[in-house]
Design a protein around this motif. Structure first.
Motif, PDB file in Angstrom:
ATOM      1  N   MET A 156       1.467  -7.679   6.319  1.00  0.00           N
ATOM      2  CA  MET A 156       1.158  -8.009   7.719  1.00  0.00           C
ATOM      3  C   MET A 156      -0.206  -8.672   7.846  1.00  0.00           C
ATOM      4  O   MET A 156      -0.377  -9.649   8.558  1.00  0.00           O
ATOM      5  N   VAL A 157      -1.210  -8.114   7.141  1.00  0.00           N
ATOM      6  CA  VAL A 157      -2.571  -8.623   7.276  1.00  0.00           C
ATOM      7  C   VAL A 157      -2.669 -10.087   6.872  1.00  0.00           C
ATOM      8  O   VAL A 157      -3.383 -10.885   7.493  1.00  0.00           O
ATOM      9  N   GLU A 158      -1.905 -10.463   5.839  1.00  0.00           N
ATOM     10  CA  GLU A 158      -1.979 -11.851   5.351  1.00  0.00           C
ATOM     11  C   GLU A 158      -1.483 -12.870   6.383  1.00  0.00           C
ATOM     12  O   GLU A 158      -1.774 -14.058   6.256  1.00  0.00           O
ATOM     13  N   GLN A 181      -7.992 -14.780   3.927  1.00  0.00           N
ATOM     14  CA  GLN A 181      -8.300 -14.003   2.720  1.00  0.00           C
ATOM     15  C   GLN A 181      -8.252 -12.532   3.092  1.00  0.00           C
ATOM     16  O   GLN A 181      -8.779 -12.135   4.125  1.00  0.00           O
ATOM     17  N   THR A 182      -7.607 -11.720   2.277  1.00  0.00           N
ATOM     18  CA  THR A 182      -7.380 -10.324   2.653  1.00  0.00           C
ATOM     19  C   THR A 182      -8.120  -9.318   1.784  1.00  0.00           C
ATOM     20  O   THR A 182      -8.138  -8.130   2.100  1.00  0.00           O
ATOM     21  N   HIS A 183      -8.725  -9.772   0.700  1.00  0.00           N
ATOM     22  CA  HIS A 183      -9.447  -8.851  -0.186  1.00  0.00           C
ATOM     23  C   HIS A 183     -10.852  -9.387  -0.406  1.00  0.00           C
ATOM     24  O   HIS A 183     -11.045 -10.582  -0.661  1.00  0.00           O
ATOM     25  N   ALA A 210       2.233  -6.115  20.487  1.00  0.00           N
ATOM     26  CA  ALA A 210       3.488  -5.356  20.503  1.00  0.00           C
ATOM     27  C   ALA A 210       4.615  -6.114  19.816  1.00  0.00           C
ATOM     28  O   ALA A 210       5.407  -5.530  19.062  1.00  0.00           O
ATOM     29  N   TYR A 211       4.697  -7.412  20.065  1.00  0.00           N
ATOM     30  CA  TYR A 211       5.754  -8.216  19.450  1.00  0.00           C
ATOM     31  C   TYR A 211       5.393  -8.657  18.029  1.00  0.00           C
ATOM     32  O   TYR A 211       6.201  -8.555  17.101  1.00  0.00           O
ATOM     33  N   ASP A 212       4.151  -9.164  17.871  1.00  0.00           N
ATOM     34  CA  ASP A 212       3.785  -9.848  16.624  1.00  0.00           C
ATOM     35  C   ASP A 212       3.369  -8.916  15.501  1.00  0.00           C
ATOM     36  O   ASP A 212       3.341  -9.325  14.335  1.00  0.00           O
ATOM     37  N   VAL A 213       3.052  -7.678  15.831  1.00  0.00           N
ATOM     38  CA  VAL A 213       2.698  -6.709  14.795  1.00  0.00           C
ATOM     39  C   VAL A 213       3.726  -5.573  14.760  1.00  0.00           C
ATOM     40  O   VAL A 213       4.411  -5.362  13.760  1.00  0.00           O
ATOM     41  N   TRP A 231      -2.334   0.133  12.770  1.00  0.00           N
ATOM     42  CA  TRP A 231      -0.990  -0.426  12.605  1.00  0.00           C
ATOM     43  C   TRP A 231      -1.011  -1.833  12.021  1.00  0.00           C
ATOM     44  O   TRP A 231      -0.040  -2.264  11.423  1.00  0.00           O
ATOM     45  N   PHE A 232      -2.103  -2.557  12.170  1.00  0.00           N
ATOM     46  CA  PHE A 232      -2.245  -3.787  11.384  1.00  0.00           C
ATOM     47  C   PHE A 232      -2.152  -3.447   9.900  1.00  0.00           C
ATOM     48  O   PHE A 232      -1.554  -4.173   9.114  1.00  0.00           O
ATOM     49  N   ALA A 233      -2.774  -2.315   9.525  1.00  0.00           N
ATOM     50  CA  ALA A 233      -2.807  -1.911   8.114  1.00  0.00           C
ATOM     51  C   ALA A 233      -1.487  -1.304   7.653  1.00  0.00           C
ATOM     52  O   ALA A 233      -1.304  -1.071   6.451  1.00  0.00           O
ATOM     53  N   GLY A 234      -0.570  -1.030   8.580  1.00  0.00           N
ATOM     54  CA  GLY A 234       0.697  -0.396   8.205  1.00  0.00           C
ATOM     55  C   GLY A 234       0.553   1.083   7.915  1.00  0.00           C
ATOM     56  O   GLY A 234       1.414   1.690   7.271  1.00  0.00           O
ATOM     57  N   ALA A 235      -0.546   1.690   8.401  1.00  0.00           N
ATOM     58  CA  ALA A 235      -0.796   3.110   8.171  1.00  0.00           C
ATOM     59  C   ALA A 235      -0.025   3.954   9.182  1.00  0.00           C
ATOM     60  O   ALA A 235       0.517   3.445  10.165  1.00  0.00           O
ATOM     61  N   THR A 236      -0.022   5.263   8.945  1.00  0.00           N
ATOM     62  CA  THR A 236       0.560   6.212   9.888  1.00  0.00           C
ATOM     63  C   THR A 236      -0.563   6.810  10.728  1.00  0.00           C
ATOM     64  O   THR A 236      -1.553   7.306  10.196  1.00  0.00           O
ATOM     65  N   VAL A 237      -0.407   6.738  12.045  1.00  0.00           N
ATOM     66  CA  VAL A 237      -1.373   7.341  12.957  1.00  0.00           C
ATOM     67  C   VAL A 237      -1.015   8.809  13.151  1.00  0.00           C
ATOM     68  O   VAL A 237       0.121   9.139  13.513  1.00  0.00           O
TER      69      VAL A 237
END
Length: 565
Positions: free
Chosen positions: A1-3, A8-10, A32-35, A272-278
């Motif tokens: 998702m971040v890319e 550059q992501t790293h 809401a839609y794009d992520v 949620w950008f990171a794909g983590a669990t809140v």
């Protein structure tokens, strides 16, 4: 998702980050839609939200669940006449529905106004009037419903009150709001599932449209309305991915009420950008022991809280808790006392990574994973902002010189900076002029580029030619075992201009020792820990400090009280 949103992501270093951080900004960006909906398409079964409360209830929602539920809620709100640009206030505490409703309103392009459940009738009327609030979505809490009920007749723009909770019928028995204003009041849980399938509005939001508004906590006056556009959400990508250091598989807990900006800093966009669990722990009364047990039970990997929470945690015997899953800790919301950093590191082996920002911004200064933290420092500038320290005449400060933190804006607003103080051009111009956004916060920068907080400009004390930041004296006092909380202010003095005053809350075991001897002991302690001229010549012991409803100390109230005396 971040890319999808970064070229550059790293990053390997501060220099690498500052040089190569560059966003990819789509047209009509909508979080809401794009992520979130994209996560639901790519990883439908990944856990997005793990919610629990102090009664033992538990909800596990995947990205697919949140898409379906937010679509349903968006359709329901459409049926009530809510649409793009409509201001909607949320007073939901930490109920699970807050996350669903936030996403649903983003999908409609409505203007979301999160608010605390501690608002009074007067506070609600003020917000309804200033922002022309069209609907309130609230928890079925007795106090909240009573305040809204009393505010209805003085809120002419208000068309709907949508009550969320399992006890709606009980609330209806207790409050005339649900009878006298039956056309105004709606039962969310009973009505939402009857909504038709959601159809995305044909009119998309523009990036510059207002998405979110926060009322500031009002530490020095009436709350200001801070308006953010739809790109504000993207501005928090760096918060979650880099400052919190999150990734898919992280289980992240931020301690924050949903009525304040820290909730979207730590419980929503960046995570949620990171794909983590809140991870959410919904509770009525804070207890460090209970919080630690939740972290132990669910194996929280990432934690963020204000320094106050850490102060309570380090008073616990942390060896009694299994925190082996905990990998990373961050802190913001107030300045971090180095003694708290050291004690937490001693007990856990984890170094807290401090950050700084305002309701008007995303994270502007931070300690990132590729940096070694300096206890008490806010870190270095976040590469998405051009940060500087300036003197009163606008010229840049040298290293070691105290100045105001500003953001150099130029001809293009940086990602994450607010749009304006809504409906207040004069206040906006006062803070944002000549290509600079003035934060009103004082700091100094060391030779390595780390920033150190001094206090609000209004709080800086000028005594006998010295400029004394309240935080440095508070930090010194907080290292004394008697002190639980303190606030440093200036008191007018005929000889010195001002003298330093300490308003102190003592620990229980010290309260019977409050007197001249303890005053002298605290004064000598400050002289030993910091420069002797900074010691408080006046010390007052109190049971509690005056605070805003968000928990920030109102030094202005202490100053005003002293002026009257």
């Amino acid at each position: 998702m971040v890319e999808r949103f970064l070229k550059q992501t790293h990053f390997e270093s501060v220099e690498d980050y500052n040089k190569h951080l560059e966003f990819i900004i789509p047209e009509h960006f909508n979080f809401a839609y794009d992520v979130m909906d994209e996560w639901a398409r790519e990883c439908p079964d990944r856990l997005a939200l793990l919610w629990t409360n102090d009664e033992g209830a538990e909800i596990r929602a995947t990205f697919s669940d949140l898409k379906a539920q937010s679509d349903q809620a968006a359709s329901y709100f459409q049926s009530l006449g809510l649409a793009k640009g409509d201001p909607v206030m949320l007073i939901l505490k930490r109920r699970y529905e807050w996350w669903v409703v936030m996403l649903a309103l983003h999908k409609l392009g409505a203007v979301v106004i999160p608010a605390t459940h501690m608002l009074t009738k007067k506070d609600i009327i003020y917000r309804n009037t200033r922002a022309s609030v069209k609907a309130i979505v609230c928890v079925d809490d007795a106090y909240v419903c009573e305040q809204i009920e009393q505010a209805v007749l003085e809120s002419p723009t208000l068309k709907s009150v949508i009550v969320v909770g399992d006890r709606f019928s009980k609330a209806a028995e207790n409050f005339s709001l649900f009878n006298l204003h039956s056309s105004l009041t709606h039962d969310y849980l009973n009505e939402v599932n009857a909504a038709p399938p959601f159809v995305r509005p044909a009119e998309k939001n523009d990036n510059a449209d207002t998405m979110l508004m926060y009322f500031t906590s009002g530490t020095s006056g009436e709350p200001k309305m801070v308006a953010h556009d739809f790109l504000y959400a993207m501005g928090h990508l760096t918060t979650g991915v880099f400052w919190h250091n999150l990734h898919p598989g992280s289980l992240h807990l931020t301690v924050a009420d949903t009525g304040w900006g820290k909730a979207v800093w730590g419980k929503f966009y960046g995570q949620w950008f990171a794909g983590a669990t809140v991870f959410v722990f919904d509770h009525e009364k804070f207890s460090a022991e209970t919080l630690l047990r939740q972290m132990e039970k669910y194996r929280v990997t990432s934690f963020c809280a204000p320094p106050t929470i850490y102060r309570f945690m380090i008073r616990e015997d942390l060896s009694c808790y299994d925190l082996s899953a905990l990998e990373y800790c961050t802190t913001a919301g107030e300045a971090l006392n180095p003694a708290v950093f050291d004690k937490f590191f001693e007990k856990t082996g984890i170094r807290m990574m401090e950050g700084f920002g305002q309701t008007e911004t995303t994270m502007t200064l931070g300690t990132f994973p590729w940096m070694k933290p300096k206890p008490g420092s806010m870190g270095m500038p976040n590469g998405q902002y051009d940060i500087d320290l300036v003197r009163p005449d606008g010229t840049s400060c040298e290293d070691g010189e105290k100045g105001e933190i500003v953001i150099r804006v130029g001809d293009k607003k940086p990602l994450g900076l607010f749009k304006e103080y809504y409906r207040d051009e004069a206040l906006t111009r006062e803070a944002w002029h000549d290509g600079l956004y003035h934060t009103g916060d004082m700091a100094w920068r060391d030779e390595d580029g780390y920033y150190w907080f001094e206090g609000r400009i209004d709080d800086v004390i000028k005594s006998s030619g010295y400029r004394i930041g309240p935080f440095e004296v508070e930090s010194a006092l907080m290292t004394h075992p008697a002190v639980v909380e303190c606030a440093i202010t200036g008191v007018p003095d005929d000889i010195r201009g001002m003298v330093v005053k300490a308003t102190v809350v003592l620990g229980r075991e010290w309260r019977d020792k409050a007197g001249d001897e303890l005053v002298k002991e605290l004064q000598q302690h400050v002289k030993r820990v910091t420069a002797p001229y900074k010691y408080p010549r006046i010390v007052e012991f109190v049971d509690e400090l005056p605070k805003t409803i968000s928990g920030k100390i109102r030094r202005v109230e202490i100053r005003n009280k002293d002026k009257k005396q």
